[in-house]
Design an enzyme around this catalytic site. Sequence first.
Site, PDB file in Angstrom:
ATOM      1  N   SER A  83      -9.822 -12.806 -39.321  1.00 24.34           N
ATOM      2  CA  SER A  83      -9.667 -12.754 -40.706  1.00 24.34           C
ATOM      3  C   SER A  83     -10.824 -13.506 -40.901  1.00 24.34           C
ATOM      4  O   SER A  83     -11.156 -14.665 -40.204  1.00 24.34           O
ATOM      5  CB  SER A  83      -8.475 -13.182 -41.272  1.00 24.34           C
ATOM      6  OG  SER A  83      -8.600 -13.663 -42.541  1.00 24.34           O
ATOM      7  N   TYR A 114      -1.746 -19.498 -41.394  1.00 27.52           N
ATOM      8  CA  TYR A 114      -2.260 -18.153 -41.128  1.00 27.52           C
ATOM      9  C   TYR A 114      -3.524 -18.527 -40.499  1.00 27.52           C
ATOM     10  O   TYR A 114      -4.078 -17.906 -39.667  1.00 27.52           O
ATOM     11  CB  TYR A 114      -2.342 -17.513 -42.500  1.00 27.52           C
ATOM     12  CG  TYR A 114      -3.082 -16.363 -42.436  1.00 27.52           C
ATOM     13  CD1 TYR A 114      -2.448 -15.192 -41.799  1.00 27.52           C
ATOM     14  CD2 TYR A 114      -4.239 -15.890 -43.161  1.00 27.52           C
ATOM     15  CE1 TYR A 114      -3.032 -13.998 -41.606  1.00 27.52           C
ATOM     16  CE2 TYR A 114      -4.858 -14.587 -43.106  1.00 27.52           C
ATOM     17  CZ  TYR A 114      -4.396 -13.676 -42.226  1.00 27.52           C
ATOM     18  OH  TYR A 114      -4.559 -12.402 -42.269  1.00 27.52           O
TER      19      TYR A 114
HETATM   20  P1  NDP Z   1      -0.737  -4.289 -43.613  1.00 25.15           P
HETATM   21  O1  NDP Z   1       0.429  -5.168 -43.925  1.00 25.15           O
HETATM   22  O2  NDP Z   1      -0.743  -2.972 -44.609  1.00 25.15           O
HETATM   23  O3  NDP Z   1      -0.286  -3.932 -42.225  1.00 25.15           O
HETATM   24  C1  NDP Z   1       0.227  -4.743 -41.391  1.00 25.15           C
HETATM   25  C2  NDP Z   1       0.620  -3.888 -40.122  1.00 25.15           C
HETATM   26  O4  NDP Z   1       1.288  -4.859 -39.315  1.00 25.15           O
HETATM   27  C3  NDP Z   1       2.025  -2.991 -40.605  1.00 25.15           C
HETATM   28  O5  NDP Z   1       1.774  -1.828 -39.855  1.00 25.15           O
HETATM   29  C4  NDP Z   1       3.164  -3.700 -40.115  1.00 25.15           C
HETATM   30  O6  NDP Z   1       4.045  -2.911 -39.574  1.00 25.15           O
HETATM   31  C5  NDP Z   1       2.539  -4.605 -38.604  1.00 25.15           C
HETATM   32  N1  NDP Z   1       3.209  -5.384 -38.173  1.00 25.15           N
HETATM   33  C6  NDP Z   1       3.579  -6.600 -39.103  1.00 25.15           C
HETATM   34  N2  NDP Z   1       4.394  -7.458 -38.242  1.00 25.15           N
HETATM   35  C7  NDP Z   1       4.792  -6.626 -37.258  1.00 25.15           C
HETATM   36  C8  NDP Z   1       5.727  -6.781 -36.155  1.00 25.15           C
HETATM   37  N3  NDP Z   1       6.430  -7.805 -35.982  1.00 25.15           N
HETATM   38  N4  NDP Z   1       5.724  -5.878 -35.207  1.00 25.15           N
HETATM   39  C9  NDP Z   1       5.051  -4.753 -35.195  1.00 25.15           C
HETATM   40  N5  NDP Z   1       4.009  -4.439 -36.125  1.00 25.15           N
HETATM   41  C10 NDP Z   1       4.074  -5.348 -37.053  1.00 25.15           C
HETATM   42  O7  NDP Z   1      -1.839  -5.059 -43.678  1.00 25.15           O
HETATM   43  P2  NDP Z   1      -3.241  -5.057 -43.057  1.00 25.15           P
HETATM   44  O8  NDP Z   1      -3.761  -3.674 -42.717  1.00 25.15           O
HETATM   45  O9  NDP Z   1      -4.262  -5.548 -43.831  1.00 25.15           O
HETATM   46  O10 NDP Z   1      -3.261  -5.931 -41.775  1.00 25.15           O
HETATM   47  C11 NDP Z   1      -3.666  -5.647 -40.503  1.00 25.15           C
HETATM   48  C12 NDP Z   1      -4.465  -6.873 -39.985  1.00 25.15           C
HETATM   49  O11 NDP Z   1      -5.586  -7.332 -40.809  1.00 25.15           O
HETATM   50  C13 NDP Z   1      -3.658  -8.035 -39.873  1.00 25.15           C
HETATM   51  O12 NDP Z   1      -3.664  -8.623 -38.707  1.00 25.15           O
HETATM   52  C14 NDP Z   1      -4.140  -9.105 -40.882  1.00 25.15           C
HETATM   53  O13 NDP Z   1      -3.959 -10.180 -40.717  1.00 25.15           O
HETATM   54  C15 NDP Z   1      -5.613  -8.709 -40.958  1.00 25.15           C
HETATM   55  N6  NDP Z   1      -6.540  -8.880 -42.087  1.00 25.15           N
HETATM   56  C16 NDP Z   1      -6.232  -8.169 -43.327  1.00 25.15           C
HETATM   57  C17 NDP Z   1      -6.883  -8.698 -44.351  1.00 25.15           C
HETATM   58  C18 NDP Z   1      -7.089  -7.726 -45.627  1.00 25.15           C
HETATM   59  O14 NDP Z   1      -7.523  -8.047 -46.487  1.00 25.15           O
HETATM   60  N7  NDP Z   1      -6.079  -6.828 -45.759  1.00 25.15           N
HETATM   61  C19 NDP Z   1      -7.852  -9.440 -44.254  1.00 25.15           C
HETATM   62  C20 NDP Z   1      -8.083  -9.984 -42.855  1.00 25.15           C
HETATM   63  C21 NDP Z   1      -7.351  -9.873 -42.057  1.00 25.15           C
HETATM   64  P3  NDP Z   1       5.543  -2.861 -39.815  1.00 25.15           P
HETATM   65  O15 NDP Z   1       5.822  -3.839 -40.756  1.00 25.15           O
HETATM   66  O16 NDP Z   1       6.022  -1.399 -39.876  1.00 25.15           O
HETATM   67  O17 NDP Z   1       6.214  -3.600 -38.441  1.00 25.15           O
END
Ligand code: NDP
Length: 245
Positions: free
Chosen positions: A140, A153
């Site tokens: 990020s 974070y």
């Molecule tokens: P979302 O919340 O839409 O997606 C996050 C995903 O991670 C979901 O599919 C969720 O699935 C999964 N997840 C979370 N915890 C767990 C767990 N314990 N086990 C398995 N899966 C898990 O957010 P994003 O798509 O934005 O996030 C994806 C990545 O991008 C993250 O690492 C985030 O930090 C990073 N990011 C996002 C930014 C943004 O602006 N959106 C900016 C910078 C980085 P489920 O809950 O079904 O398990």
Amino acid sequence: MRDLNNMTVMITGASSGFGMVTAKMLVEQGANVVLGARRVDRLEALSQELGDANVAFKEMDITNKDQVHALAQLGIDKFNKIDALVNNAGIMPLSLLNAGRTDEWDEMIDTNVKGVLYGIDAVLQHMLDRGDGVIVNISSVAGLRVFDGSAVYSATKFAVRAISEGLRAESAGKIQVTCIYPGAFKTELGFSIKDTSILERLMKLGMAEIAQPAERVAETIVFALQQEKGVALNEIVIRPTAQET
Ligand code: NDP
């Protein structure tokens, strides 16, 4: 460019956001995807949409090492190989340190740091044995700098940078490693913020207004996966043009 046709890509956190959109783009280009997340109903719906032949999916909690390994094994059993990993699952419950939300700190460290390590562990030996593989870790812009409320974070996302660089150096010549640093994009990530003072601050900064579609990051992930074996896009920072910080 690598042809994505018949490539097998494991994606952690594929039930929403970047992971889900990336899965759709990859299958459109002929790849097979191996999808893991906790909300298995979402994965099932995605699998039906994309076609069962191209998809393997499994309920997986990234904080559980055995479940992450089981997902990789499912992919190898169905498609005989895993060519690439998109190490994407993550959470972002931002808060000020003095709010003392220590359970959220634990959860972030387990998910964003240990989860990324478990993802790597689940595929690394397989890739080294094959002498080929691509690993894309999602950090990020908070992995490059620290904002009010992002101390923990950011610590997890700085860690993703360190892990990516170590992996790159240790697997030089065999595995292509990319670390992506996104700014604000429209996904469900913000829903994990429970500290209302932080939510108010983000509203004032207008983050929701400037956030761009998740597709822009998914396209970047796909571009990293398409690189020829001889090169790797090691680090990519992608922000909305309007994002100052
Ligand atoms: P979302 O919340 O839409 O997606 C996050 C995903 O991670 C979901 O599919 C969720 O699935 C999964 N997840 C979370 N915890 C767990 C767990 N314990 N086990 C398995 N899966 C898990 O957010 P994003 O798509 O934005 O996030 C994806 C990545 O991008 C993250 O690492 C985030 O930090 C990073 N990011 C996002 C930014 C943004 O602006 N959106 C900016 C910078 C980085 P489920 O809950 O079904 O398990």
